[in-house]
Enzyme design. Sequence first.
Site, short mmCIF file in Angstrom:
data_model
loop_
_atom_site.label_atom_id
_atom_site.label_comp_id
_atom_site.label_asym_id
_atom_site.label_seq_id
_atom_site.Cartn_x
_atom_site.Cartn_y
_atom_site.Cartn_z
N CYS A 98 0.78 -1.30 -0.27
CA CYS A 98 0.13 0.00 -0.29
C CYS A 98 1.07 1.33 -0.06
O CYS A 98 1.55 1.19 1.05
CB CYS A 98 -1.18 -0.06 1.15
N CYS A 131 26.29 24.50 -23.39
CA CYS A 131 25.48 25.65 -23.18
C CYS A 131 23.62 25.48 -24.01
O CYS A 131 24.65 25.05 -25.02
CB CYS A 131 26.56 26.52 -23.49
#
Length: 277
Positions: A84, A111
Amino acid sequence: GEYDNFTREGLYLCRQCNSPLYESKDKFDAHCGWPSFDQEIEGAVKRQIDKDGLRTEILCATCGAHLGHVFEGEKMTEKDVRHCVNSLSMQFIPTQFEESENHSALFAGGCFWCLEAVFLELKGVLSVVSGYSGGYVDNPSYEQVSKGNTGHAESVEIVYDPSVINYKDLLDIFFSIHDPTTLDRQGDDVGPQYRSVVFYKTLAQKKEAEEMISKLGKSKIFSGHLVTEVRPFVRFYPAEETHQEYYERNKDKNPYCQIVINPKLAKFKEKYKHLLK
């Protein structure tokens, strides 16, 4: 939670460390309001007695993050086990894009001005956005990322039409326009914000990226060892407006565009002229 009534095919990762936890084939509807699984990926989850002394807590075996609780003897599936799990503890990666979804790729390789300038030239590329991904600072600024301590890499998110250009083509171009053998560096740009990363958005993308890296490694095209990371996509933060379409707006006035981007763009256009707009 988010993944309770959720049946898409894919893989569930730990939201904290990105380790694989559960496969969608082991998910079932327990009608309890929580995502439920009757089996974890082997070795991915550890158990311990909860602080209440009654329940068994489950945690990520890699980083120890809390996942939820496990129950046995409920006879809900043949395996008779129910993990669960809290949706907030997981990150889902689909097997592939659905037809109705935008197909997108996310790369980091130096870049972002350079990457954006290249990918905008391609047929089938609908948009390219420069930004930041892979780190732990929300909505970072260029100045923050440039210091190299946010965990983020300068990245580009590419939305593309798979009927015109496929992900493999985008990968091939990505590896041809940067050096994937230099760790945390591209030329004079130095720092982890310039590292080489493929952020996969589907398991199909992960497989293709890993296969290409393996192929390139065996081909000896590069003299050094490839250091490109293959990591699951978590979040992408678009950069400031001044960094969008930067080359197009600054190619005649910024020396970086003339000295660094122009030669890279020219080389790319010569090699991939058949893919250009």
